[in-house]
Every structure is written in C-alpha cells, then in structure tokens.
Design a protein around this motif. Structure first.
Motif, mmCIF file in Angstrom:
data_model
loop_
_atom_site.group_PDB
_atom_site.id
_atom_site.type_symbol
_atom_site.label_atom_id
_atom_site.label_comp_id
_atom_site.label_asym_id
_atom_site.label_seq_id
_atom_site.Cartn_x
_atom_site.Cartn_y
_atom_site.Cartn_z
ATOM 1 N N GLY A 1 -8.299 -22.530 14.431
ATOM 2 C CA GLY A 1 -7.699 -22.914 13.162
ATOM 3 C C GLY A 1 -8.762 -23.130 12.107
ATOM 4 N N VAL A 2 -8.299 -23.574 10.947
ATOM 5 C CA VAL A 2 -9.204 -23.813 9.833
ATOM 6 C C VAL A 2 -9.764 -25.227 9.945
ATOM 7 C CG1 VAL A 2 -9.387 -23.989 7.318
ATOM 8 C CG2 VAL A 2 -8.001 -22.182 8.336
ATOM 9 N N GLN B 1 -11.601 -32.174 11.407
ATOM 10 C CA GLN B 1 -10.170 -32.056 11.096
ATOM 11 C C GLN B 1 -9.823 -30.583 11.230
ATOM 12 O OE1 GLN B 1 -7.828 -34.324 10.386
ATOM 13 N NE2 GLN B 1 -9.217 -36.083 10.443
ATOM 14 N N LEU B 2 -8.963 -30.257 12.194
ATOM 15 C CA LEU B 2 -8.636 -28.869 12.489
ATOM 16 C C LEU B 2 -7.147 -28.614 12.263
ATOM 17 C CD1 LEU B 2 -9.854 -26.189 13.679
ATOM 18 C CD2 LEU B 2 -8.930 -26.945 15.862
ATOM 19 N N GLY C 1 -13.764 -25.186 5.932
ATOM 20 C CA GLY C 1 -12.976 -24.171 5.227
ATOM 21 C C GLY C 1 -12.903 -22.850 5.967
ATOM 22 N N ARG C 2 -13.686 -22.705 7.027
ATOM 23 C CA ARG C 2 -13.679 -21.464 7.798
ATOM 24 C C ARG C 2 -12.833 -21.632 9.054
ATOM 25 N NH1 ARG C 2 -19.531 -18.852 8.057
ATOM 26 N NH2 ARG C 2 -18.268 -17.021 8.450
ATOM 27 N N THR C 3 -12.431 -20.516 9.618
ATOM 28 C CA THR C 3 -11.677 -20.533 10.867
ATOM 29 C C THR C 3 -12.662 -20.668 12.020
ATOM 30 O OG1 THR C 3 -9.954 -19.140 9.904
ATOM 31 C CG2 THR C 3 -10.047 -19.247 12.305
ATOM 32 N N VAL C 4 -12.375 -21.606 12.909
ATOM 33 C CA VAL C 4 -13.239 -21.848 14.067
ATOM 34 C C VAL C 4 -12.412 -21.810 15.345
ATOM 35 C CG1 VAL C 4 -14.990 -23.192 12.835
ATOM 36 C CG2 VAL C 4 -13.046 -24.360 13.854
ATOM 37 N N ASN C 5 -13.080 -21.450 16.427
ATOM 38 C CA ASN C 5 -12.489 -21.494 17.763
ATOM 39 C C ASN C 5 -13.175 -22.635 18.495
ATOM 40 O OD1 ASN C 5 -12.912 -20.559 20.840
ATOM 41 N ND2 ASN C 5 -10.896 -19.946 20.087
ATOM 42 N N VAL C 6 -12.370 -23.556 19.024
ATOM 43 C CA VAL C 6 -12.891 -24.738 19.683
ATOM 44 C C VAL C 6 -12.427 -24.736 21.134
ATOM 45 C CG1 VAL C 6 -12.938 -27.263 19.667
ATOM 46 C CG2 VAL C 6 -12.801 -26.009 17.512
ATOM 47 N N LYS C 7 -13.387 -24.793 22.056
ATOM 48 C CA LYS C 7 -13.065 -24.954 23.476
ATOM 49 C C LYS C 7 -13.251 -26.423 23.802
ATOM 50 C CE LYS C 7 -14.447 -20.312 24.759
ATOM 51 N NZ LYS C 7 -15.400 -19.458 25.464
#
Length: 156
Positions: A111-112, A122-123, A96-102
């Motif tokens: 995205g969330v 699931q992004l 439910g939080r916004t994450v940054n994925v490298k």
C-alpha cells in the motif's frame, strides 16, 4: 592484506560530510584484493557528488592507515531502488510511495506509505475485492512488526 572492518567503519564515519548521510551497509571482502563496499543513504536523498566526496575521504584514510601500496577496490554507492530498507531513517524519504511490507508473522501488505513516525509507518493497504482494488484506511504498522520493507517499482 587483511582489512579490519571495525577500523574501516570508524574511518567511514569520519569521512561522512555531515549527519544527513548515514551508513546503510559496509562490507569488506577477504579476497586477495579486498573489495570495500559502502552503501549510504539520506532522508532527503543525495547525489553522485556526495558519493565521490566520501569515497575520496575514505580512500585517503585507508591509505594513511594501511599504506599507499595497499591493494583494494572501494565502491561507495546508494541503495538500489529494489533494496529493502535496513534503517528506520530510510522510510522518511519514501513517504507517498507504494511499499511492500513483509511482517514478522509471515503476512505481507502492499500500500501507500502515508507517514513515517517514530514507532512505525502509516500504511494505506491496497486489497483486491472482486477484481477491483480497494484502499483501506491507513493503519500504524510498528517497526517491530516489520521483517522487510521495500518500494514497489511500477513502470505504468
């Protein structure tokens, strides 16, 4: 005095109050007065009381193994909000939080995180189109493709 990291790791596992808490990191410095740093996490989150309990239990085990005159500093804490995830179990708490994925290929997605599953997350990626933000439908990002992920901290 030199502390055996593997022995400390065993003592730490025995000091955890239950399976809900898990070790994210353990460092043991080689200083004259070694510093033992433990970072714990839980899928549901936890408080200072759990940190204090683990700290007391671990200190007692260290004192028994190395003698009460052993000089060291012990820090038991949770990961900071800006720290990357290092264990797959950390993702669950941040659904439910916004994450940054490298990703392993060098690309980044922000995205969330709509779900954390056994094989990945699931992004719902946020992209900019003509000065507007557009949210794409959620897609599975496999854990094997993730190089680093962290929560995006917003002060809005």
């Amino acid at each position: 005095m030199k502390f055996d990291r593997d022995q400390i790791a065993e003592m730490l596992q025995d000091s955890l109050p239950g399976p809900e808490l898990f070790v994210v990191a353990l460092t043991v410095s080689d200083a004259i007065r070694p510093k033992i740093t433990v970072i714990l996490d839980s899928e549901q989150g936890f408080g200072i009381d759990e940190c204090a309990l683990v700290s007391r239990r671990l200190a007692r085990r260290i004192d028994e193994a190395y003698g009460e005159e052993a000089s060291y500093t012990l820090e038991v804490t949770s990961p900071g909000a800006d720290q990357p995830f290092t264990d797959q179990r950390q993702y669950t708490r941040h659904v439910g939080r916004t994450v940054n994925v490298k990703l392993q290929d060098g690309t980044e997605k922000t995205g969330v995180m709509e779900a954390a599953e056994a094989e990945g997350i699931q992004l719902a990626e946020e992209v900019k189109e003509k000065n507007k933000k557009k949210v794409l439908p959620a897609v599975l990002v496999p854990f094997a493709d993730i190089k680093e992920a962290r929560v995006v901290i917003s002060f809005k």
